[in-house]
Write a protein that holds these residues in place. Structure first.
Motif, short mmCIF file in Angstrom:
data_model
loop_
_atom_site.label_atom_id
_atom_site.label_comp_id
_atom_site.label_asym_id
_atom_site.label_seq_id
_atom_site.Cartn_x
_atom_site.Cartn_y
_atom_site.Cartn_z
N ALA A 24 27.44 -49.31 30.25
CA ALA A 24 28.27 -48.88 29.13
C ALA A 24 28.42 -49.95 28.06
N GLY A 29 25.67 -47.28 27.04
CA GLY A 29 25.78 -46.02 27.76
C GLY A 29 24.50 -45.51 28.38
N ARG A 191 30.96 -43.66 27.13
CA ARG A 191 29.74 -44.30 27.64
C ARG A 191 29.85 -44.60 29.14
#
Length: 321
Positions: A24, A29, A191
């Motif tokens: 993330a 992400g 994300r």
């Protein structure tokens, strides 16, 4: 290391969450790191540094979480340092930790030995063809207050007032940047693909009890059945030791906790305590205005609120004009 840090370290050390944290924040992400590609590494290491006189000095360091990430033929060391408070020398601390990781790699490679080596390789204790494993460290900071320390080495150095001179110096003085994850101020929570998304969102609501309760209740499917390990960590993130001692309830036959009920109980208890404190204050001030002796006021507060003499003495002392 302390219990609180141990709880966070264990929770964040779960390969699924650990991979999610890096995916993330480092890879925006994209699911680059898979949990099954991670292998835990002992974060404790002793390193012997030898000075020019041949004397050895032991350097001991402990990293919170370290994982080996092997992707195809590439191997990388991923580390996470958990911070409950701002560390104003974090850039130097991380620089030391990362440097010692590289020193340890060099020593381990050298100890394997080879039959032939050049003079330069012998003096370097590092062969020309040797290569080190990259080390990538994240700093996971989860205190209520926003991080107000330096995020790189330059921010810790004393520079000249002459910006032109500084510009020249910075060409030769290397900088060192920390990869800070300020949990309470993260953007793009979408994300995150593990339960880090729910917990990080909760952290961002912790300054507003009503908003926190709404956030938790809007995500009942997750928060009504968190495992006990997650519950310990949530207690730490919310800075609420009382919640664990007084509000823990496990579902029948399951090692899970209903966070929705625990937080509602804690919130309602806080309201009741606040109301009771207000009533006590009013009673004590009234007794004072009526000219009642302090000892007699203590007796009346004990009887009215059914509390110990010690607690009544504290309450009367607090509000006695």
């Amino acid at each position: 290391m302390g219990y609180s840090n141990a709880a966070v370290r264990q929770w964040m050390g779960n390969p699924k969450r650990f991979a999610d944290l890096f995916n993330a924040t480092v890879f925006n992400g994209k699911q680059v790191i898979q949990p099954e590609e991670l292998e835990p590494v002992d974060g404790e290491e002793d390193t012997l540094l030898t000075d020019k006189n041949g004397k050895n000095q032991e350097v001991h360091r402990y990293r919170d979480i370290v994982m080996k990430w092997k992707k195809d033929a590439v191997l990388i060391l991923l580390a996470c340092e958990n911070q409950a408070k701002v560390h104003y020398a974090m850039s130097v601390r991380n620089m030391l930790y990362d440097s010692l990781s590289y020193v340890g790699q060099i020593q381990r490679m050298w100890n394997k030995g080879v039959e032939k080596m050049t003079t330069a390789e012998f003096l370097s204790k590092f062969r020309k063809g040797d290569r080190l494993i990259p080390v990538l460290t994240l700093v996971f900071y989860y205190d209520v207050d926003q991080w107000d320390g330096s995020k790189d080495l330059y921010g810790m150095l004393q520079w000249s007032e002459d910006e032109k001179k500084n510009a020249v110096l910075k060409e030769y003085v290397p900088n060192y940047r920390i990869n800070l994850i300020d949990a309470g101020n993260l953007e793009h929570l979408e994300r995150f693909k593990s339960d880090l998304q729910e917990v990080l969102g909760m952290i961002q609501c912790r300054g507003d009890k009503e908003n926190l309760l709404k956030y938790i209740n809007d995500r009942k499917e997750y928060f009504q059945n968190v495992d006990e390990e997650t519950y310990y960590v949530i207690r730490e993130f919310l800075h609420s030791e009382r919640m664990l001692k007084e509000n823990i309830e496990k579902s029948q036959g399951k090692e899970t906790v209903d966070m929705c009920k625990a937080l509602e109980d804690l919130y309602n208890e806080g309201i009741e305590n606040g109301m009771e404190i207000g009533v006590i204050k009013g009673v004590v001030e009234t007794l004072y205005d009526c000219g009642i002796e302090k000892d007699a006021a203590i007796q009346k507060v004990m009887q009215k609120f059914e509390i110990s003499r010690e607690q009544a003495e504290k309450d009367v002392e607090s509000y006695w004009k």
